[in-house]
Design a protein around this motif. Structure first.
Motif, PDB file in Angstrom:
ATOM      1  N   ASN A  43      11.980  -6.392  15.491  1.00 43.08           N
ATOM      2  CA  ASN A  43      13.143  -6.163  16.346  1.00 43.08           C
ATOM      3  C   ASN A  43      14.165  -7.274  16.171  1.00 43.08           C
ATOM      4  O   ASN A  43      13.852  -8.451  16.327  1.00 43.08           O
ATOM      5  CB  ASN A  43      12.700  -6.085  17.813  1.00 43.08           C
ATOM      6  N   TRP A  45      17.487  -9.095  17.533  1.00 43.26           N
ATOM      7  CA  TRP A  45      18.103  -9.300  18.844  1.00 43.26           C
ATOM      8  C   TRP A  45      19.068 -10.488  18.798  1.00 43.26           C
ATOM      9  O   TRP A  45      19.027 -11.303  17.888  1.00 43.26           O
ATOM     10  CB  TRP A  45      17.027  -9.554  19.901  1.00 43.26           C
ATOM     11  N   CYS A  52      20.020  -5.302  23.688  1.00 46.12           N
ATOM     12  CA  CYS A  52      18.858  -6.116  23.294  1.00 46.12           C
ATOM     13  C   CYS A  52      18.149  -6.647  24.541  1.00 46.12           C
ATOM     14  O   CYS A  52      16.925  -6.582  24.651  1.00 46.12           O
ATOM     15  CB  CYS A  52      19.286  -7.297  22.421  1.00 46.12           C
ATOM     16  N   PRO A 115      20.994  -3.380  18.784  1.00 50.19           N
ATOM     17  CA  PRO A 115      19.707  -3.801  18.260  1.00 50.19           C
ATOM     18  C   PRO A 115      19.210  -2.852  17.166  1.00 50.19           C
ATOM     19  O   PRO A 115      19.625  -1.708  17.094  1.00 50.19           O
ATOM     20  CB  PRO A 115      18.786  -3.737  19.479  1.00 50.19           C
ATOM     21  N   GLU A 133      19.136   0.779  21.433  1.00 52.95           N
ATOM     22  CA  GLU A 133      18.141   0.365  22.423  1.00 52.95           C
ATOM     23  C   GLU A 133      16.927   1.295  22.406  1.00 52.95           C
ATOM     24  O   GLU A 133      17.074   2.515  22.400  1.00 52.95           O
ATOM     25  CB  GLU A 133      18.799   0.389  23.805  1.00 52.95           C
TER      26      GLU A 133
END
Length: 150
Positions: A43, A45, A52, A115, A133
Motif C-alpha cells: 500500500n 500512502w 490514505c 492511494p 481507497e
C-alpha cells in the motif's frame, strides 16, 4: 532433460520469491522467505492523502486478522529514518512500512496517484493494482476472487 530444466526454473522462481524486500522503517530486514505463501498487499500512502488516512485502519485490521495476508506500506514521499517512523506513527499505521520502494522488484512503474494497493500472489507475481481507497471487506472479496483464479 526437460524435467531438469523445469526443476531449475522452479528453483529460480522460488529464489525470486525469497529475495529481501529491503529494510523496514525501523531498519529490520523484510525477508522474502517470511512472506512465502502469503498474499502481500503493498500500500502506497502519504500524510497529505485523505483517502490514505481513511483506509489505514482497514489495512491495519486486515493485516492483523489474516494469517496468509501481509500488508506492507510504502511512503509515497520517500521519507526515510525517523521521519518515516514518525509519519507512520502519526497515521496509526500498525503494519510494516518499507524504507525502499519495491516497484523495481515487482517490475512496476511508480504510480502518480494515491492511494494504490498492489496485490502480490503467494507465488511472488503481481496480480493487480487497485487505485483508490480500499476497505477490508473489499480487499477480502477481491482476494477471494483471485484465489479462485479470477
Amino acid at each position: 532433460m526437460i524435467s531438469r530444466c523445469m526443476g531449475l526454473l522452479a528453483c529460480l522462481a522460488l529464489v525470486g520469491c525469497s529475495e529481501s524486500w529491503g529494510p523496514d522503517a525501523r531498519g529490520q530486514e523484510v525477508a522474502g522467505r517470511d512472506l512465502e505463501g502469503d498474499w502481500v498487499l503493498v500500500n502506497y500512502w502519504a500524510e497529505w492523502c485523505g483517502p490514505c488516512r481513511t483506509e489505514i485502519p482497514e489495512l491495519n485490521a486486515l493485516d492483523a486478522s489474516s494469517e496468509d495476508i501481509t500488508v506492507l506500506g510504502v511512503n509515497f514521499d520517500e521519507l526515510q529514518g525517523e521521519e518515516l517512523v514518525a509519519a507512520a506513527e502519526a497515521l496509526g499505521i500498525r503494519f510494516r512500512v518499507l524504507s525502499v520502494d519495491p516497484t523495481e522488484r515487482l517490475g512496476l512503474s511508480r504510480s502518480a496517484v494515491l492511494p494504490v494497493t498492489v496485490i502480490v500472489g503467494p507465488d511472488g507475481e503481481v496480480r493487480e493494482s487497485l487505485v483508490g481507497e480500499q476497505t477490508q471487506e473489499g480487499l477480502l472479496a477481491r482476494l477471494d476472487t483471485l484465489r479462485k483464479g479470477g
